[in-house]
Write an enzyme that holds these catalytic residues in place. Structure first.
Site, PDB file in Angstrom:
ATOM      1  N   HIS A  63       0.863  -1.183   0.000  1.00 27.16           N
ATOM      2  CA  HIS A  63       0.000   0.000   0.000  1.00 27.16           C
ATOM      3  C   HIS A  63       0.893   1.224   0.000  1.00 27.16           C
ATOM      4  O   HIS A  63       1.701   1.432   0.904  1.00 27.16           O
ATOM      5  CB  HIS A  63      -0.925   0.015   1.214  1.00 27.16           C
ATOM      6  N   CYS A  64       0.762   2.050  -1.021  1.00 31.33           N
ATOM      7  CA  CYS A  64       1.608   3.245  -1.173  1.00 31.33           C
ATOM      8  C   CYS A  64       0.905   4.442  -0.545  1.00 31.33           C
ATOM      9  O   CYS A  64      -0.177   4.845  -0.989  1.00 31.33           O
ATOM     10  CB  CYS A  64       1.899   3.500  -2.649  1.00 31.33           C
ATOM     11  N   GLY A  65       1.534   5.016   0.470  1.00 30.32           N
ATOM     12  CA  GLY A  65       0.954   6.171   1.127  1.00 30.32           C
ATOM     13  C   GLY A  65       0.959   7.413   0.247  1.00 30.32           C
ATOM     14  O   GLY A  65       0.055   8.240   0.333  1.00 30.32           O
ATOM     15  N   ASN A  97      -1.889   6.898  -1.981  1.00 32.08           N
ATOM     16  CA  ASN A  97      -3.130   6.617  -1.256  1.00 32.08           C
ATOM     17  C   ASN A  97      -3.908   5.505  -1.962  1.00 32.08           C
ATOM     18  O   ASN A  97      -5.132   5.557  -2.095  1.00 32.08           O
ATOM     19  CB  ASN A  97      -4.001   7.873  -1.129  1.00 32.08           C
TER      20      ASN A  97
END
Length: 332
Positions: free
Chosen positions: A129-131, A134
């Site tokens: 999951h890439c912050g 998002n």
């Protein structure tokens, strides 16, 4: 995070544009770069939007059969099990309106998928999951994510080179080296001129110098991240699977050590019964490593999803769920 990214990109481009439009000598940098830079940043924003807002490969009741057929279980790091979080509703197919609720069932989680606690959904071929995006990086948007990293490396290098040429043009146009050597009597050598030229740059173009350093550092960081993900793509592995394999290999090694210790303990017990000597304590036997002839079994990483470099790259560019061979499968 998404707004923050757009703000950083906009601010960076504003600084480049402001500095270059003001100081750019036309005979050092072509006018086309003023417009090409806008196109380059626009492409970067498009790749960001594709990565951030496209479906990463959400597993639903309608496509779960496709993913189960596309990614078989290897029974090593993936085994058949249901996702306790993702629930689907079963409707009565005898009712023409499909409005008769008859129960709730769990989705059988396909191999290589994972339930993201942030997005609250199961994602096929889950990577991470890439912050910044998002969004999850999964089967369907890995290609956009890789392109995003590569393009921004090129943008950062392009901006650094662009600013470097502008600064070099100003150095030549203002005859700084000539003034330093003729009027100030500084030795015409690299070691003699370097500190004075740097001092002049920092005093006159500190914004451009700092931005150039910033672009080079960001390009290096992105290059490392890009290289890591290219390696994952070439071996058909995900970040999630990398940690799974590390846990599996660590567990397997500990299991082999326990088996070797059990064999050593059994051999010591047989030797005592045969020779009548006092036995070693169980603690010493368990902590003692097995002799070379009873060495631990080698743990091999058997990635069944690695089908070769060409096939692995093709799987990234054209995900399995989007191929015609699997498009006819429907969830029952």
């Amino acid at each position: 995070m998404q707004l923050g990214y757009l703000a950083i990109i906009g601010m960076t481009y504003f600084i480049i544009a402001k500095s270059s439009f003001r100081y750019i000598p036309g005979h050092y940098i072509g006018e086309v770069h003023r417009y090409f830079s806008v196109v380059a940043v626009g492409v970067g924003v498009v790749l960001f939007l594709l990565t951030s807002f496209s479906d990463p490969g959400t597993v639903t009741a309608e496509n779960v059969s496709q993913y189960l057929a596309a990614y078989p279980y290897d029974n090593i790091i993936y085994a058949e099990k249901e996702c306790s979080t993702c629930k689907i509703t079963k409707w009565c197919h005898n009712c023409s309106a499909f409005h008769s609720l008859i129960g709730v069932a769990l989705i059988c989680r396909p191999a290589r998928s994972k339930h993201c606690s942030i997005c609250d959904r199961c994602v096929a071929r889950f990577d991470h999951h890439c912050g910044w995006m998002n969004n999850c990086i999964g089967e369907k948007n890995t290609r956009y994510f890789i392109a995003f990293l590569l393009w921004h490396i090129l943008i950062c290098l392009y901006g650094a080179i662009f600013l470097g040429l502008i600064l070099a043009g100003q150095l030549k146009e203002r005859k700084v080296i000539y003034i330093l050597t003729v009027y100030y009597g500084i030795e015409n050598s690299f070691s003699g001129l370097f500190p004075h030229v740097v001092q002049w740059f920092l005093g006159s173009y500190n914004t451009q110098i700092l931005l150039t350093v910033f672009l080079v550092v960001v390009a290096m960081l992105l290059a490392g991240f890009f290289g890591y993900h290219v390696h994952l793509c070439l071996t058909n592995t995900t970040t999630n699977e990398t940690f799974k394999w590390q846990d599996y290999i660590s567990w397997k090694k500990k299991l082999n050590e326990a088996k070797a210790s059990a064999v050593a303990l059994k051999a010591s017990t047989h030797a005592v019964n045969r020779d009548g000597k006092s036995p070693l304590s169980k603690w010493k036997v368990c902590c003692r490593r097995a002799p070379p002839q009873q060495s631990e079994e080698e743990v091999i990483k058997n990635n069944v999803y690695d089908q070769g470099v060409v096939s692995n790259i093709y799987e990234i560019l054209v995900p399995l769920s989007e191929r015609r061979s699997l498009s006819h499968l429907k969830s029952l």
